[in-house]
Design an enzyme around this catalytic site. Structure first.
Site, PDB file in Angstrom:
ATOM      1  N   VAL A 294      31.301  42.608  34.356  1.00  0.00           N
ATOM      2  CA  VAL A 294      31.610  41.335  35.018  1.00  0.00           C
ATOM      3  C   VAL A 294      32.210  41.519  36.415  1.00  0.00           C
ATOM      4  O   VAL A 294      32.315  40.564  37.174  1.00  0.00           O
ATOM      5  CB  VAL A 294      32.521  40.425  34.155  1.00  0.00           C
ATOM      6  CG1 VAL A 294      31.794  39.925  32.923  1.00  0.00           C
ATOM      7  CG2 VAL A 294      33.824  41.120  33.795  1.00  0.00           C
TER       8      VAL A 294
ATOM      9  N   SER B 137      44.864  32.823  27.092  1.00  0.00           N
ATOM     10  CA  SER B 137      45.681  33.453  26.031  1.00  0.00           C
ATOM     11  C   SER B 137      47.011  32.706  25.946  1.00  0.00           C
ATOM     12  O   SER B 137      47.472  32.148  26.955  1.00  0.00           O
ATOM     13  CB  SER B 137      45.952  34.915  26.395  1.00  0.00           C
ATOM     14  OG  SER B 137      46.989  35.431  25.578  1.00  0.00           O
TER      15      SER B 137
ATOM     16  N   TYR C   6      48.340  41.344  32.247  1.00  0.00           N
ATOM     17  CA  TYR C   6      47.532  40.507  31.359  1.00  0.00           C
ATOM     18  C   TYR C   6      47.949  39.031  31.466  1.00  0.00           C
ATOM     19  O   TYR C   6      47.104  38.145  31.637  1.00  0.00           O
ATOM     20  CB  TYR C   6      47.698  41.021  29.926  1.00  0.00           C
ATOM     21  CG  TYR C   6      46.821  40.350  28.907  1.00  0.00           C
ATOM     22  CD1 TYR C   6      45.498  40.743  28.721  1.00  0.00           C
ATOM     23  CD2 TYR C   6      47.309  39.318  28.118  1.00  0.00           C
ATOM     24  CE1 TYR C   6      44.689  40.120  27.783  1.00  0.00           C
ATOM     25  CE2 TYR C   6      46.516  38.689  27.178  1.00  0.00           C
ATOM     26  CZ  TYR C   6      45.212  39.097  27.007  1.00  0.00           C
ATOM     27  OH  TYR C   6      44.413  38.469  26.074  1.00  0.00           O
TER      28      TYR C   6
ATOM     29  N   ALA D  80      49.550  37.566  33.898  1.00  0.00           N
ATOM     30  CA  ALA D  80      49.235  37.029  35.225  1.00  0.00           C
ATOM     31  C   ALA D  80      47.746  36.700  35.326  1.00  0.00           C
ATOM     32  O   ALA D  80      47.363  35.665  35.891  1.00  0.00           O
ATOM     33  CB  ALA D  80      49.629  38.044  36.302  1.00  0.00           C
ATOM     34  N   SER D  81      46.902  37.562  34.739  1.00  0.00           N
ATOM     35  CA  SER D  81      45.455  37.298  34.802  1.00  0.00           C
ATOM     36  C   SER D  81      45.122  36.005  34.065  1.00  0.00           C
ATOM     37  O   SER D  81      44.293  35.211  34.511  1.00  0.00           O
ATOM     38  CB  SER D  81      44.653  38.473  34.217  1.00  0.00           C
ATOM     39  OG  SER D  81      44.746  38.532  32.806  1.00  0.00           O
ATOM     40  N   LYS D  82      45.794  35.762  32.953  1.00  0.00           N
ATOM     41  CA  LYS D  82      45.503  34.561  32.157  1.00  0.00           C
ATOM     42  C   LYS D  82      46.130  33.312  32.786  1.00  0.00           C
ATOM     43  O   LYS D  82      45.585  32.218  32.688  1.00  0.00           O
ATOM     44  CB  LYS D  82      45.980  34.750  30.714  1.00  0.00           C
ATOM     45  CG  LYS D  82      45.280  35.905  29.978  1.00  0.00           C
ATOM     46  CD  LYS D  82      43.768  35.714  29.899  1.00  0.00           C
ATOM     47  CE  LYS D  82      43.097  36.774  29.051  1.00  0.00           C
ATOM     48  NZ  LYS D  82      41.647  36.590  28.942  1.00  0.00           N
TER      49      LYS D  82
HETATM   50  N1  LIG Z   1      42.203  39.193  20.315  1.00  0.00           N
HETATM   51  C1  LIG Z   1      43.211  38.441  20.666  1.00  0.00           C
HETATM   52  O1  LIG Z   1      44.211  38.366  19.949  1.00  0.00           O
HETATM   53  C2  LIG Z   1      43.161  37.641  21.942  1.00  0.00           C
HETATM   54  C3  LIG Z   1      44.169  36.681  22.145  1.00  0.00           C
HETATM   55  C4  LIG Z   1      44.136  35.914  23.296  1.00  0.00           C
HETATM   56  C5  LIG Z   1      43.122  36.092  24.223  1.00  0.00           C
HETATM   57  N2  LIG Z   1      42.166  37.025  24.011  1.00  0.00           N
HETATM   58  C6  LIG Z   1      41.120  37.158  25.027  1.00  0.00           C
HETATM   59  O2  LIG Z   1      39.866  36.973  24.419  1.00  0.00           O
HETATM   60  C7  LIG Z   1      38.886  37.725  25.128  1.00  0.00           C
HETATM   61  C8  LIG Z   1      38.154  38.628  24.151  1.00  0.00           C
HETATM   62  O3  LIG Z   1      39.103  39.547  23.613  1.00  0.00           O
HETATM   63  P1  LIG Z   1      38.826  40.391  22.293  1.00  0.00           P
HETATM   64  O4  LIG Z   1      40.091  40.460  21.556  1.00  0.00           O
HETATM   65  O5  LIG Z   1      37.599  39.893  21.639  1.00  0.00           O
HETATM   66  O6  LIG Z   1      38.582  41.827  22.961  1.00  0.00           O
HETATM   67  P2  LIG Z   1      37.621  43.007  22.491  1.00  0.00           P
HETATM   68  O7  LIG Z   1      38.096  44.211  23.204  1.00  0.00           O
HETATM   69  O8  LIG Z   1      37.558  43.041  21.019  1.00  0.00           O
HETATM   70  O9  LIG Z   1      36.210  42.553  23.075  1.00  0.00           O
HETATM   71  C9  LIG Z   1      36.048  42.379  24.464  1.00  0.00           C
HETATM   72  C10 LIG Z   1      34.599  42.536  24.853  1.00  0.00           C
HETATM   73  O10 LIG Z   1      34.537  42.437  26.289  1.00  0.00           O
HETATM   74  C11 LIG Z   1      33.716  43.480  26.784  1.00  0.00           C
HETATM   75  N3  LIG Z   1      34.130  43.833  28.142  1.00  0.00           N
HETATM   76  C12 LIG Z   1      35.317  44.381  28.526  1.00  0.00           C
HETATM   77  N4  LIG Z   1      35.316  44.607  29.840  1.00  0.00           N
HETATM   78  C13 LIG Z   1      34.108  44.192  30.313  1.00  0.00           C
HETATM   79  C14 LIG Z   1      33.522  44.169  31.595  1.00  0.00           C
HETATM   80  N5  LIG Z   1      34.175  44.638  32.669  1.00  0.00           N
HETATM   81  N6  LIG Z   1      32.281  43.662  31.731  1.00  0.00           N
HETATM   82  C15 LIG Z   1      31.603  43.197  30.651  1.00  0.00           C
HETATM   83  N7  LIG Z   1      32.102  43.199  29.407  1.00  0.00           N
HETATM   84  C16 LIG Z   1      33.352  43.691  29.240  1.00  0.00           C
HETATM   85  C17 LIG Z   1      33.912  44.649  25.811  1.00  0.00           C
HETATM   86  O11 LIG Z   1      32.843  45.570  25.874  1.00  0.00           O
HETATM   87  C18 LIG Z   1      34.001  43.902  24.477  1.00  0.00           C
HETATM   88  O12 LIG Z   1      32.724  43.730  23.900  1.00  0.00           O
HETATM   89  C19 LIG Z   1      39.636  38.496  26.216  1.00  0.00           C
HETATM   90  O13 LIG Z   1      39.562  37.788  27.426  1.00  0.00           O
HETATM   91  C20 LIG Z   1      41.056  38.511  25.698  1.00  0.00           C
HETATM   92  O14 LIG Z   1      41.984  38.633  26.739  1.00  0.00           O
HETATM   93  C21 LIG Z   1      42.156  37.810  22.890  1.00  0.00           C
END
Ligand SMILES: NC(=O)c1ccc[n+]([C@@H]2O[C@H](COP(=O)([O-])OP(=O)(O)OC[C@H]3O[C@@H](n4cnc5c(N)ncnc54)[C@H](O)[C@@H]3O)[C@@H](O)[C@H]2O)c1
Length: 260
Positions: A71, A150, A164, A166-168
């Site tokens: 991305v 998040s 993290y 700050a990004s959110k």
């Molecule tokens: N899991 C949680 O508890 C949680 C809570 C709040 C927010 N989030 C947010 O939800 C989103 C998904 O998180 P998750 O827990 O499923 O993470 P994860 O690590 O399980 O999955 C993330 C996916 O994003 C892909 N990815 C990472 N960097 C990338 C890049 N530069 N280009 C393309 N693809 C990329 C990875 O390959 C992976 O498939 C994130 O934005 C995370 O910050 C997660």
């Protein structure tokens, strides 16, 4: 795929572009939308994983195509969009779920870890939605953009995640600003702020924490971590006519985490 859902919540036939679809929340969302008849462009930089997700969707009678890009790479994203448009058409639902977490206390955090998290979570999401919006606007396609923020953007959940959070926080500001900018074009922009959901990202954090899952569950009044599939209902709501008057919000899906 089933057409038996309430039409108000229908995503049947909708063209979806979702980043981070190779794993975790993005994967569950891609599968959940495809199960409801959406045509899914599943984007990730993990090419094997995103292929697996599409194979799974197709084996269940759904429609999906894998798109491989980082991305952070706008040229690669643009080429994925071109592929998606050729295959299914201009996206109507765009979900920015790709994200990373690199921990470190404020004083000790590596500059690279600060920058990587901002680049992927904030700039990467920005890249995705603005490139998609340009195509939607050109083709006069109305639709829904959904960022994955998040609870870390709403409350101070723990230490060592300044990058993290700050990004959110940036994502929440983008949500409101872009909602204003694109409102008259019929493009709604919202964000979901999940609490801790059981994904590979969280499993890693659990494995590094001496208190394990208990540490992450403690602040969730419902008393448990979320399962990735539990985000699908909110995504369907924000993607469909059910939320036609909703734009510019950050919706917490958090088991009560931010109500404390
Ligand atoms: N899991 C949680 O508890 C949680 C809570 C709040 C927010 N989030 C947010 O939800 C989103 C998904 O998180 P998750 O827990 O499923 O993470 P994860 O690590 O399980 O999955 C993330 C996916 O994003 C892909 N990815 C990472 N960097 C990338 C890049 N530069 N280009 C393309 N693809 C990329 C990875 O390959 C992976 O498939 C994130 O934005 C995370 O910050 C997660």
């Amino acid at each position: 795929m089933s057409d038996s859902f309430d039409p108000m919540f229908s995503v049947q036939g909708k063209i979806v572009l979702i980043s981070g679809a190779g794993n975790g929340l993005g994967r569950a969302i891609a599968i959940g939308l495809a199960a409801r008849g959406a045509k899914v462009g599943a984007l990730d930089f993990a090419s094997d994983q995103v292929q697996e997700v599409c194979d799974e969707i197709i084996s269940q009678g759904g429609i999906a195509t894998p798109l491989v890009a980082d991305v952070r790479d706008t040229a690669a994203l643009a080429s994925c969009l071109e592929k998606l448009i050729e295959k299914f058409g201009v996206p109507e639902i765009v979900i920015a779920a790709a994200g990373i977490n690199r921990r470190g206390t404020a004083v000790e955090m590596l500059d690279k870890d600060w920058q990587d998290v901002i680049d992927v979570n904030l700039t990467g999401s920005w890249n995705l939605v603005r490139l998609a919006a340009a195509e939607m606007i050109k083709a006069k396609v109305q639709g829904s953009m959904i960022f994955i923020s998040s609870v870390a953007s709403l409350v101070g959940i723990t230490t060592g995640i300044a990058n993290y959070s700050a990004s959110k926080g940036g994502i929440n500001s983008l949500t409101r600003t872009l909602a204003m900018e694109w409102a008259t074009l019929g493009i709604r922009v919202n964000a979901i702020a999940p609490t801790h959901f059981r994904t590979p990202m969280l499993e890693k954090a659990i494995s590094l924490n001496p208190e394990g899952a208990e540490y992450f569950t403690r602040n969730i009044p419902l008393g448990r971590l979320g399962q990735p599939e539990e985000l699908v209902g909110t995504i369907v709501y924000l993607s469909s006519a059910a939320s036609s008057m909703v734009t510019g919000i950050v919706l917490a899906v958090d088991g009560g985490h931010t109500a404390r």
